[in-house]
Design a protein around this motif. Structure first.
Motif, PDB file in Angstrom:
ATOM      1  N   ALA A  24      36.642  38.202  30.375  1.00  0.00           N
ATOM      2  CA  ALA A  24      36.904  39.218  31.387  1.00  0.00           C
ATOM      3  C   ALA A  24      35.819  39.222  32.462  1.00  0.00           C
ATOM      4  N   VAL A  25      34.569  39.023  32.036  1.00  0.00           N
ATOM      5  CA  VAL A  25      33.476  38.923  33.008  1.00  0.00           C
ATOM      6  C   VAL A  25      33.697  37.730  33.932  1.00  0.00           C
ATOM      7  N   ALA A  26      34.098  36.588  33.340  1.00  0.00           N
ATOM      8  CA  ALA A  26      34.372  35.397  34.145  1.00  0.00           C
ATOM      9  C   ALA A  26      35.548  35.637  35.094  1.00  0.00           C
ATOM     10  N   LEU A  29      34.267  37.613  37.927  1.00  0.00           N
ATOM     11  CA  LEU A  29      33.338  36.751  38.637  1.00  0.00           C
ATOM     12  C   LEU A  29      34.070  35.964  39.720  1.00  0.00           C
ATOM     13  N   TYR A  30      35.251  35.475  39.391  1.00  0.00           N
ATOM     14  CA  TYR A  30      36.013  34.692  40.355  1.00  0.00           C
ATOM     15  C   TYR A  30      36.748  35.559  41.364  1.00  0.00           C
ATOM     16  N   ILE A  31      37.092  36.775  40.999  1.00  0.00           N
ATOM     17  CA  ILE A  31      37.637  37.694  42.006  1.00  0.00           C
ATOM     18  C   ILE A  31      36.627  37.876  43.128  1.00  0.00           C
ATOM     19  N   GLY A 162      41.214  34.371  36.842  1.00  0.00           N
ATOM     20  CA  GLY A 162      40.772  35.175  37.981  1.00  0.00           C
ATOM     21  C   GLY A 162      41.137  34.507  39.292  1.00  0.00           C
ATOM     22  N   GLY A 163      41.021  33.173  39.320  1.00  0.00           N
ATOM     23  CA  GLY A 163      41.427  32.430  40.500  1.00  0.00           C
ATOM     24  C   GLY A 163      42.920  32.481  40.742  1.00  0.00           C
ATOM     25  N   THR A 285      47.623  28.258  46.502  1.00  0.00           N
ATOM     26  CA  THR A 285      46.203  28.286  46.145  1.00  0.00           C
ATOM     27  C   THR A 285      46.024  28.747  44.703  1.00  0.00           C
ATOM     28  N   SER A 286      46.818  29.735  44.294  1.00  0.00           N
ATOM     29  CA  SER A 286      46.754  30.194  42.907  1.00  0.00           C
ATOM     30  C   SER A 286      47.135  29.104  41.931  1.00  0.00           C
TER      31      SER A 286
END
Length: 452
Positions: A24-26, A29-31, A162-163, A285-286
């Motif tokens: 979840a942190v990762a 992080l990407y958001i 996240g990406g 992109t997603s």
């Protein structure tokens, strides 16, 4: 649950809950990392930024990230993953929200906006830099050797999810509320996840009441040494002589040169060069991050399986060697395809293959050092982000001298170099200096049981 209440025959599995929170942190992080790539055209229009000025802003995060990785790794090894990741997450949240609060009225000149945006994004990169070195520190403490690549793969999958989420989410928020609100909402999500980590995590399994004694024995059964000493001058001297550390950095540098387009310029390329619409470009992109999420998961599985089958060095070597080389070849092919969707699918495959070796990179670091995995990870990840930063800032110049197709092909082809240098990496060569009789070699430890 208190460890006293857990049946001895049913060991807890809280280490996997820790991995889930790190995922979840990762994710957030990407958001915070890539939301600006979707907002970039709107920011450029509002502040009157040229393509080169926008490139400078997009590269700011990467320069800050590259600069902060080594001190971020030192902080994680010195003060522990729990405190460092919590405080870092709070900084990510605040700095992300600040981007959405930069006033237009008081910035009459475009270069003023560039300076302020560059500064905030640079600081965000500096703050985010500790993330993956801290993940490495946490996995070294919490996971068995046979589970590290899988756990690392799940974390990388989280970042890529996240990406996947971010381009469509940010494009939707921009279409409804404007680009500024997208940064504020991103910051709020990040703060919530940082608080969750603070509540659930600890530096060591033995410090966490949710870990049973049975699970603690499982975790410690595969540790290469019973007690991990802090790094000292002797360790740094060993690091300076480690061929593996240098080659890991070289491979990661070329990986960054090959993959920066997906983080910064890909959305702009689809909109402005290929002429796809905003939302469809966000979806395409997603797609690169969907492939990355799948690649991270399978990369972890393949890396652990190959180590069990072949040991070191080929068990760690084969996955990055093949995946990065093929990714570089796909990056050469994709820009030449005229159909937008087909080209984007090929780009997505290339992006996914660049994530496949990520678990091998981080598992190899933990293989060669348990005393300073975050520090070595800082050097390695810093090299990758330096490559990405140089690629991002130099890409507009490259396009002006060639064209988009040739520039993308040249950048992508560097992934082949990243893959081939793995022929020189031997994950069984240790950096750590142990007292006689306390070390277990990597090659020996590969025979240990890897299922609980």
């Amino acid at each position: 649950m208190n460890s006293d209440l857990v049946s001895p025959r049913v060991p807890s599995r809280h280490r996997w809950a820790i991995v889930a929170i790190l995922c979840a942190v990762a994710f957030v992080l990407y958001i915070d990392r890539i939301n600006i790539s979707v907002s970039a055209p709107h920011i450029a229009t509002e502040f009157g930024l040229s393509s080169q000025s926008l490139g400078n802003v997009l590269s700011a995060f990467l320069f800050g990230y590259a600069l902060g990785l080594i001190p971020g790794g030192w902080l994680a090894d010195r003060f522990g993953a729990h405190k460092v990741l919590t405080l870092a997450g709070i900084f990510w949240a605040v700095l992300t929200a600040v981007v959405g609060c930069i006033p237009r009225e008081h910035l009459r000149e475009a270069h003023h906006a560039v300076t302020l945006l560059f500064l905030v994004r640079f600081l965000l990169g500096l703050a985010e830099a500790c993330a993956y070195p801290t993940f490495a520190r946490a996995l070294a403490n919490w996971m068995r050797r046979g589970e590290r690549a899988m756990a690392s793969g799940l974390i990388h999958m989280g970042s890529n999810l996240g990406g996947v989420f971010t381009p469509v989410f940010i494009a939707f928020i921009i279409s409804r509320l404007g680009w500024r609100h997208s940064f504020v909402l991103s910051g709020l999500i990040t703060f919530a996840v940082a608080f969750w980590w603070w509540q659930m995590g600890t530096d060591e399994p033995s410090q966490n009441q949710r870990v049973s004694q049975e699970e603690l024995r499982i975790i410690t059964s595969e540790r290469e040494e019973p007690h991990i000493e802090r790094v000292d001058l002797g360790w740094y001297k060993q690091l300076a002589r480690s061929r593996e550390a240098y080659i890991l950095c070289i491979s990661c540098f070329f990986m960054g040169l090959s993959g920066f387009v997906f983080l910064t310029w890909f959305y702009t390329y689809l909109v402005q060069v290929r002429g796809t619409g905003d939302l469809y470009s966000a979806a395409l992109t997603s797609l690169t991050y969907v492939a990355g999420a799948v690649g991270a998961l399978f990369g972890g599985i393949l890396c652990d399986a190959s180590v069990r089958k072949w040991g070191s060095p080929w068990g760690r070597r084969i996955v990055p060697l093949v995946s990065m080389t093929v990714s570089g070849l796909l990056c050469i092919m994709a820009p030449a395809i005229r159909n937008n969707t087909a080209s984007a699918v090929l780009f997505a495959l290339a992006a996914g293959l660049q994530v496949v070796p990520a678990p091998a990179f981080w598992a190899t670091i933990i293989d060669i050092t348990r005393r300073g995995p975050a520090i070595v990870g800082g050097f390695m990840n810093g090299s990758g982000n330096l490559g990405a930063a140089l690629g991002t800032i130099g890409f507009p110049w490259l396009v002006s001298r060639m064209d988009w197709q040739l520039a993308l092909q040249l950048a992508g082809s560097t992934g082949i170099v990243s893959g081939l240098v793995w022929l020189l990496i031997d994950s069984s060569r240790q950096i750590d200096v142990f007292q006689p009789g306390t070390a277990t070699s990597v090659s020996e430890s590969t025979t240990l049981e890897t299922t609980s």
